[in-house]
Enzyme design. Structure first.
Site, mmCIF file in Angstrom:
data_model
loop_
_atom_site.group_PDB
_atom_site.id
_atom_site.type_symbol
_atom_site.label_atom_id
_atom_site.label_comp_id
_atom_site.label_asym_id
_atom_site.label_seq_id
_atom_site.Cartn_x
_atom_site.Cartn_y
_atom_site.Cartn_z
ATOM 1 N N TYR A 137 1.799 0.551 -12.886
ATOM 2 C CA TYR A 137 0.895 1.134 -11.894
ATOM 3 C C TYR A 137 0.135 2.268 -12.596
ATOM 4 O O TYR A 137 0.756 3.245 -13.030
ATOM 5 C CB TYR A 137 1.685 1.716 -10.719
ATOM 6 C CG TYR A 137 2.332 0.684 -9.811
ATOM 7 C CD1 TYR A 137 3.511 0.027 -10.185
ATOM 8 C CD2 TYR A 137 1.768 0.370 -8.579
ATOM 9 C CE1 TYR A 137 4.100 -0.913 -9.342
ATOM 10 C CE2 TYR A 137 2.358 -0.567 -7.726
ATOM 11 C CZ TYR A 137 3.515 -1.210 -8.123
ATOM 12 O OH TYR A 137 4.104 -2.141 -7.293
ATOM 13 N N PRO A 164 -1.244 -3.033 -0.073
ATOM 14 C CA PRO A 164 -0.273 -3.721 -0.935
ATOM 15 C C PRO A 164 0.356 -2.849 -2.022
ATOM 16 O O PRO A 164 1.252 -3.318 -2.722
ATOM 17 C CB PRO A 164 -1.112 -4.840 -1.569
ATOM 18 C CG PRO A 164 -2.525 -4.371 -1.482
ATOM 19 C CD PRO A 164 -2.612 -3.513 -0.280
ATOM 20 N N TYR A 191 10.904 1.959 -3.006
ATOM 21 C CA TYR A 191 10.361 0.757 -3.645
ATOM 22 C C TYR A 191 11.378 -0.381 -3.595
ATOM 23 O O TYR A 191 11.029 -1.523 -3.275
ATOM 24 C CB TYR A 191 9.989 1.064 -5.099
ATOM 25 C CG TYR A 191 9.098 0.013 -5.736
ATOM 26 C CD1 TYR A 191 7.714 0.174 -5.781
ATOM 27 C CD2 TYR A 191 9.641 -1.140 -6.292
ATOM 28 C CE1 TYR A 191 6.898 -0.782 -6.357
ATOM 29 C CE2 TYR A 191 8.835 -2.108 -6.868
ATOM 30 C CZ TYR A 191 7.466 -1.923 -6.901
ATOM 31 O OH TYR A 191 6.645 -2.874 -7.463
ATOM 32 N N LYS A 212 5.257 -3.957 0.219
ATOM 33 C CA LYS A 212 6.206 -3.970 1.340
ATOM 34 C C LYS A 212 5.950 -5.056 2.383
ATOM 35 O O LYS A 212 6.820 -5.327 3.221
ATOM 36 C CB LYS A 212 6.182 -2.607 2.063
ATOM 37 C CG LYS A 212 6.842 -1.502 1.271
ATOM 38 C CD LYS A 212 8.344 -1.669 1.248
ATOM 39 C CE LYS A 212 8.972 -0.922 0.110
ATOM 40 N NZ LYS A 212 9.902 -1.668 -0.686
HETATM 41 C C1 PHB Z 1 1.857 -8.718 -6.990
HETATM 42 O O1 PHB Z 1 1.028 -9.437 -6.406
HETATM 43 O O2 PHB Z 1 2.531 -9.140 -7.941
HETATM 44 C C2 PHB Z 1 2.048 -7.306 -6.563
HETATM 45 C C3 PHB Z 1 1.253 -6.784 -5.551
HETATM 46 C C4 PHB Z 1 1.430 -5.468 -5.164
HETATM 47 C C5 PHB Z 1 2.406 -4.688 -5.787
HETATM 48 C C6 PHB Z 1 3.208 -5.238 -6.770
HETATM 49 C C7 PHB Z 1 3.032 -6.555 -7.161
HETATM 50 O O3 PHB Z 1 2.582 -3.399 -5.437
#
Ligand code: PHB
Ligand code: APR
Length: 395
Positions: free
Chosen positions: A205, A297, A389, A301
């Site tokens: 991230y 996203p 998380y 979650k």
């Molecule tokens: C994913 O699509 O792999 C994805 C989306 C949002 C996140 C983490 C992974 O925070």
């Protein structure tokens, strides 16, 4: 076939919420029917997130949907945060007393649940669009739906709206009985799939003055990548080279790291929204998953909340079936909303800490960097992020 005329539990929507609920009810010996507006191929192709909390994995395993997940899911022990050209890893098991997440795409969860249901489950009708739900405050709520061009009515003991953010069930609750709390964000995500192995073993991230970037994956050979873009962005304005250049710039660090490039096979723009509708029950109509709440996203979650809702709901309906008591059903909305608001807070926190608002002042940027620095240097701050998380236990 005209389809069934009565079912104990009528479920609208065959996303993860509706499909898992049907599976759980079937295992509890209850009769139900799922109506899905789209066809099977459409539902199985939809690209969504792919991070499963431990509690989500446990529920999927317990209902028989864990076989491929256990074989192909990638267990992750942490994530990396980047800001100010520095990288910091969060070690989830160390910070949370042993919790981890599993990377397994939502679309694969949906495929597994559909296969189980078609092989040995209650009726699942594709191309069956719910048009309206009536009789919420009676003992026989009804779903009017269109299947293969013809209209039908399905009477139910309970109707469960698992029909996502744009579904019809929510509007069957009288407007004065529900309240929606919302927040919108001044940016979207451009999401891409690329035929290239991920450039890191764990998710990254990245905060940057150019905007947020996320490096995720689907399999050891397929990457899933996201870039913060302005609302209204047309993916056609983002040729592949521009995407790779921008990903590289936003994640730049002073230590060695190489972003592997490869063919991009899909591009789409995702809006970011937070929304909760309360309560999640009105008479014999109940809402679950995206039909009741959505999150941006950034915290991954959405799917996990949908799974938590239907787990609570299936227990409540099974309890009613076994004992005749509505006690758990009466508590459904309050039980779920506690977890929902925690996830709303976390998703909003991750979003506003990592993205750059187009109108953001230099002062606000300094606050973000201070917060990220705090997470990188304080085990308490890191544990707070890691606990949220990896998800709270389902209980
Ligand atoms: C994913 O699509 O792999 C994805 C989306 C949002 C996140 C983490 C992974 O925070
Ligand atoms: N009649 C029948 N089906 C409908 C109707 C309708 N009127 N309206 C919507 N649907 C179907 C949609 O086609 C979709 O398949 O309901 C389903 C809702 O599924 P999702 O949107 O996947 O929602 P949910 O099952 O709650 O899953 C939550 O999915 O949307 C993501 O980010 C979200 O990860 C989260 C998870």
């Amino acid at each position: 076939m005209t389809g069934p005329r009565h079912t104990t539990v009528g479920i609208i929507g065959a996303g993860p919420a509706g499909l898992l609920l049907a599976r759980l009810l079937h295992r509890a010996g209850m009769d139900c029917t799922v109506l899905e507006h789209r066809d099977r191929a459409y539902v199985e192709r939809r690209q969504r997130a792919g991070i499963l909390e431990q509690g989500t994995v446990d529920v999927l395993r317990a209902c028989g949907a864990g076989e491929r997940l256990d074989r192909e899911g990638l267990v992750h022990d942490g994530i990396e945060l980047r800001h100010d050209r520095r990288a910091h890893r969060l070690d989830f098991p160390a910070l949370t007393g042993g919790r981890r997440v599993t990377v397994y795409a939502q679309t694969e969860v949906v495929k597994d649940l559909i296969a189980l249901q078609l092989a040995s489950g209650p009726p699942l009708l594709f191309d069956a669009q719910a048009l309206a739900v009536a009789g919420a405050d009676t003992s026989r709520p009804r779903i009017r739906y269109r299947h293969k061009g013809r209209e039908h009515t399905l009477t139910c003991d309970y109707v469960i709206g698992c029909d996502g953010f744009h579904g019809v069930t929510r509007s069957a609750v009288p407007a004065h009985e529900r309240r929606t709390y919302e927040r919108s964000y001044p940016y979207s995500w451009l999401g891409v799939l690329a035929e290239v192995p991920p450039s890191s073993d764990e998710l990254i991230y990245a905060h940057s003055a150019r905007g947020f970037a996320l490096f995720s994956m689907r399999t050891p050979t397929v990457s899933r990548l996201y870039l913060q873009v302005p609302n209204g962005t047309d993916p056609a304005d983002w040729p592949d080279d521009r995407i790779w250049d921008e990903l590289e710039r936003r994640a730049a660090v002073d230590t060695p790291w190489k972003l592997e490039r490869g063919p991009i096979t899909a591009k789409s723009v995702l809006p970011m929204r937070s929304s909760v509708t309360e309560p999640m029950r009105y008479g014999r109509i109940l809402l679950a998953g995206d039909a009741a709440h959505i999150v941006p996203p950034t915290g991954a979650k959405g799917l996990n909340l949908a799974v938590a809702d239907v787990t609570v709901l299936a227990r409540a309906l099974a309890h009613l079936h076994r004992t005749g008591s509505t006690a758990l059903l009466d508590a459904y909305s309050a039980t779920c909303l506690r977890r929902v608001w925690r996830a709303e807070h976390f998703s909003s926190f991750m979003t506003s800490t990592l993205h750059t608002d187009p109108d953001q002042s230099p002062f606000e940027t300094r606050l973000q960097l201070s917060q990220l620095d705090r997470i990188a240097t304080s085990p308490h701050a890191a544990a707070e992020l890691a606990e949220n998380y990896t998800g709270l236990p389902l209980g």
